[in-house]
Motif scaffolding. Structure first.
Motif, PDB file in Angstrom:
ATOM      1  N   TRP A 144     -13.732 -26.231 -11.938  1.00 51.29           N
ATOM      2  CA  TRP A 144     -13.758 -25.820 -10.531  1.00 51.29           C
ATOM      3  C   TRP A 144     -15.197 -25.653 -10.047  1.00 51.29           C
ATOM      4  N   ILE A 145     -16.051 -25.050 -10.859  1.00 50.78           N
ATOM      5  CA  ILE A 145     -17.454 -24.875 -10.469  1.00 50.78           C
ATOM      6  C   ILE A 145     -18.110 -26.235 -10.258  1.00 50.78           C
ATOM      7  N   ARG A 146     -17.891 -27.165 -11.171  1.00 49.43           N
ATOM      8  CA  ARG A 146     -18.479 -28.500 -11.034  1.00 49.43           C
ATOM      9  C   ARG A 146     -18.040 -29.183  -9.744  1.00 49.43           C
ATOM     10  N   ALA A 147     -16.790 -28.935  -9.353  1.00 49.53           N
ATOM     11  CA  ALA A 147     -16.245 -29.612  -8.178  1.00 49.53           C
ATOM     12  C   ALA A 147     -16.615 -28.936  -6.869  1.00 49.53           C
ATOM     13  N   HIS A 148     -16.895 -27.623  -6.897  1.00 51.05           N
ATOM     14  CA  HIS A 148     -17.033 -26.879  -5.648  1.00 51.05           C
ATOM     15  C   HIS A 148     -18.414 -26.263  -5.412  1.00 51.05           C
ATOM     16  N   ILE A 149     -19.278 -26.230  -6.428  1.00 53.31           N
ATOM     17  CA  ILE A 149     -20.617 -25.677  -6.249  1.00 53.31           C
ATOM     18  C   ILE A 149     -21.635 -26.811  -6.362  1.00 53.31           C
ATOM     19  N   GLU A 150     -22.430 -26.994  -5.329  1.00 53.12           N
ATOM     20  CA  GLU A 150     -23.442 -28.048  -5.324  1.00 53.12           C
ATOM     21  C   GLU A 150     -24.721 -27.538  -5.978  1.00 53.12           C
ATOM     22  N   TYR A 151     -25.313 -28.389  -6.842  1.00 54.40           N
ATOM     23  CA  TYR A 151     -26.587 -28.009  -7.445  1.00 54.40           C
ATOM     24  C   TYR A 151     -27.687 -28.292  -6.434  1.00 54.40           C
ATOM     25  N   ARG A 152     -28.299 -27.207  -5.941  1.00 55.04           N
ATOM     26  CA  ARG A 152     -29.300 -27.390  -4.888  1.00 55.04           C
ATOM     27  C   ARG A 152     -30.303 -26.255  -4.945  1.00 55.04           C
ATOM     28  N   TYR A 153     -31.592 -26.617  -4.880  1.00 51.07           N
ATOM     29  CA  TYR A 153     -32.667 -25.629  -4.863  1.00 51.07           C
ATOM     30  C   TYR A 153     -32.797 -25.034  -3.463  1.00 51.07           C
ATOM     31  N   GLY A 154     -33.355 -23.815  -3.408  1.00 50.52           N
ATOM     32  CA  GLY A 154     -33.674 -23.194  -2.132  1.00 50.52           C
ATOM     33  C   GLY A 154     -32.549 -22.451  -1.469  1.00 50.52           C
TER      34      GLY A 154
END
Length: 267
Positions: free
Chosen positions: A138-148
């Motif tokens: 679920w985390i992989r599908a719903h949380i985007e890896y993004r700085y800032g």
């Protein structure tokens, strides 16, 4: 696998600043520390203690001005990691004493406020994935890896609301959702071979079937090549440097490489 890893930081302080650092990994079942070297410019002589989580902590004072801190490690670690996301968690009454602290809410993992979301995630998932496996997917599908998006004050609920973050945020979400379901979960920081871009890395472990298993939602599949430096309840327990005063990190470099068998024979 045989890894050569390390990091170099340049920090600056406007006055003498007391610091607690976590520079030294421990040897254990999954890794063996072969050698280590450290450099401090200007030179200081740290003292060391073991914290309540078993981490090796170094105390020293950064003098006013700039300091360079360099750590180099040679570690034998596992190329592959054990995987068992489908294993059902043990009832709380049967958990070992040392795992119970990892059921409690903590600064960045307010698990007492996430039960409904955690339950909804596992209810909607394929039962064959198991509860922790469902959370990771679920985390992989719903949380985007993004700085800032996040900063040093962002907790797991903030990351869930933003839908984005970096490795420490992913770990906080995983820990929070696991603890909400009464699964012991703890934060891990260290080095990951092949990480792009290279940096110090964070992931989490969950206690299942009588042992800790590694889970890293930032990676598309289970990966070994990890050097663990510290464990804790969340990021507050595992900071590489914890200053007791004003301290700014100006530069940081991290590297992890594999040492081949041919290179070892030449020594």
């Amino acid at each position: 696998m045989h890894l050569l890893a390390g990091c170099e930081l340049t920090v600056e302080s406007t006055e003498d600043c007391a610091v607690v650092a976590m520079l030294r990994p421990r040897s254990g079942e999954a890794q063996w520390l072969i050698s280590e070297t450290y450099a401090f410019e200007p030179h200081v002589r740290p003292t060391e203690y073991v914290d309540v989580f078993g981490n090796l902590c170094q105390r020293f004072v950064v003098p006013r001005g700039r300091m360079r801190i360099r750590a180099e490690l040679e570690v034998e670690t596992e190329r592959d990691i054990a995987v068992a996301p489908w294993v059902a968690p043990a009832p709380a009454a049967l958990l070992p004493d040392h795992t119970l602290q990892y059921l409690l809410p903590s600064r960045y993992c307010p698990s007492d406020r996430a039960f409904e979301q955690a339950q909804a995630i596992v209810d909607a998932a394929d039962p064959r994935n198991g509860q922790v496996g469902a959370i990771v997917e679920w985390i992989r599908a719903h949380i985007e890896y993004r700085y800032g998006v996040s900063d040093a004050t962002t907790d797991a609920l903030g990351t869930l609301a933003a839908g984005a973050g970096v490795c420490r945020d992913y770990a906080h979400v995983g820990i929070t959702l696991c603890r909400s379901l009464r699964i012991p979960a703890r934060m891990v920081v260290g080095y990951l071979y092949g990480l792009e871009p290279m940096d110090l890395h964070a992931w989490f472990e969950a206690y299942l079937d009588g042992r800790w298993y590694t889970f890293d939602p930032t990676q598309s599949a289970p990966r070994g090549g990890r050097i663990v430096v510290a464990y804790g309840r969340d990021a507050a327990d595992v900071a590489f440097l914890t200053p007791h005063g004003w301290l700014q990190t100006l530069e940081m470099q991290v590297w992890v490489g594999e040492r081949t068998a041919d290179a070892r024979r030449m020594d």
